[in-house]
Design an enzyme around this catalytic site. Sequence first.
Site, short mmCIF file in Angstrom:
data_model
loop_
_atom_site.label_atom_id
_atom_site.label_comp_id
_atom_site.label_asym_id
_atom_site.label_seq_id
_atom_site.Cartn_x
_atom_site.Cartn_y
_atom_site.Cartn_z
N CYS A 242 -7.14 42.80 -4.57
CA CYS A 242 -6.52 41.79 -4.89
C CYS A 242 -7.44 40.61 -5.33
O CYS A 242 -8.51 40.12 -4.72
CB CYS A 242 -5.60 41.07 -3.95
SG CYS A 242 -4.50 39.61 -4.58
N HIS B 3 2.99 45.56 -4.69
CA HIS B 3 1.94 44.56 -4.53
C HIS B 3 2.24 43.14 -5.24
O HIS B 3 2.27 41.98 -4.86
CB HIS B 3 0.56 45.25 -4.64
CG HIS B 3 -0.62 44.06 -4.61
ND1 HIS B 3 -1.50 44.54 -3.69
CD2 HIS B 3 -0.99 42.96 -5.21
CE1 HIS B 3 -2.40 43.41 -3.59
NE2 HIS B 3 -2.21 42.62 -4.83
N GLU B 4 2.19 43.47 -6.49
CA GLU B 4 2.48 42.34 -7.68
C GLU B 4 3.72 41.46 -7.18
O GLU B 4 3.67 40.09 -7.35
CB GLU B 4 2.52 42.66 -9.04
CG GLU B 4 1.19 43.42 -9.30
CD GLU B 4 -0.06 42.45 -8.96
OE1 GLU B 4 -0.03 41.03 -8.97
OE2 GLU B 4 -1.06 42.93 -9.03
N HIS C 281 3.57 38.91 -4.17
CA HIS C 281 2.93 37.61 -4.42
C HIS C 281 4.15 36.68 -4.91
O HIS C 281 3.93 35.32 -4.45
CB HIS C 281 2.26 37.60 -5.57
CG HIS C 281 0.62 38.17 -5.40
ND1 HIS C 281 -0.01 37.61 -4.54
CD2 HIS C 281 0.12 39.42 -5.91
CE1 HIS C 281 -1.36 38.40 -4.61
NE2 HIS C 281 -1.21 39.42 -5.26
ZN ZN Z 1 -2.87 40.67 -5.51
#
Ligand code: ZN
Length: 184
Positions: A110, A152-153, A156
Site C-alpha cells: 500500500c 483493499h481500496e 480505505h
Molecule cells: Zn492501500
Amino acid sequence: MAKILNALIMGNPLLLNVSQKVEDPLSEEIQTNIEDMFATIHSFGERVGLAAPQVGILKRIIVYRVPAKPLNARYGLISNKGQEDIPWSVLINPTITPIGEEKSPGWEGCISVPGILGEVNRYNQISYSGMNEKGEEIERTASGFHARLIQHECDHLDGILFPMRVHDLSRFGFEAEILAQSGK
Ligand code: ZN
C-alpha cells in the site's frame, strides 16, 4: 492543471476516517479530485490503485487498474496471473457483495504503508458496483487479484489499512526482504 497531492502514510489519523458519500460525481470539485488522484498515483510509477482518503480527500472515490501481467517483481508476488486487463478506472460510492464465502490469503502492499507487505485474507470472488467519473452506473464481477484490489481500496473508504487485517504477523514484513526470500 491536475495537482500531485501529498500521500498520507499510516499513523496519520485521517486514514482512519469513514469517508463521505459523493453526492454529485459531475461537480467540478469531484472532477478535480479525480484528476488530482490520477496525477498522484501516476507520480508513484507502477501502482494499481489509490483511494481518495490516502491523499486526504475523505470521499468515497477510488481509482484502480488491473494489469494483465504483473508490473514488476512486487506484483509477481502479490498478483495471480492470467487476469483480464482493466485500464485505469474510477469507482465512486462503491459497494461490494461477496460471491460465496471463500477467502484466500495473498500478499498486499500500500502507498500508505511504504516498503511493507503483509498477507491478508480476502474474498475470492465479489461483485461490485458504483459510478464512474461520468456518473454512469458500473457493475462488475471480479475474482483473484482484481477482487483483492477492490476490497483493499474500498477498505480505505472505511478507515481500514491492510495491516489491520493481517492475522499472522509472521506473514508481515519489509517488502525488500520478502521479495528477496521469495526469489523474485
Ligand atoms: Zn492501500
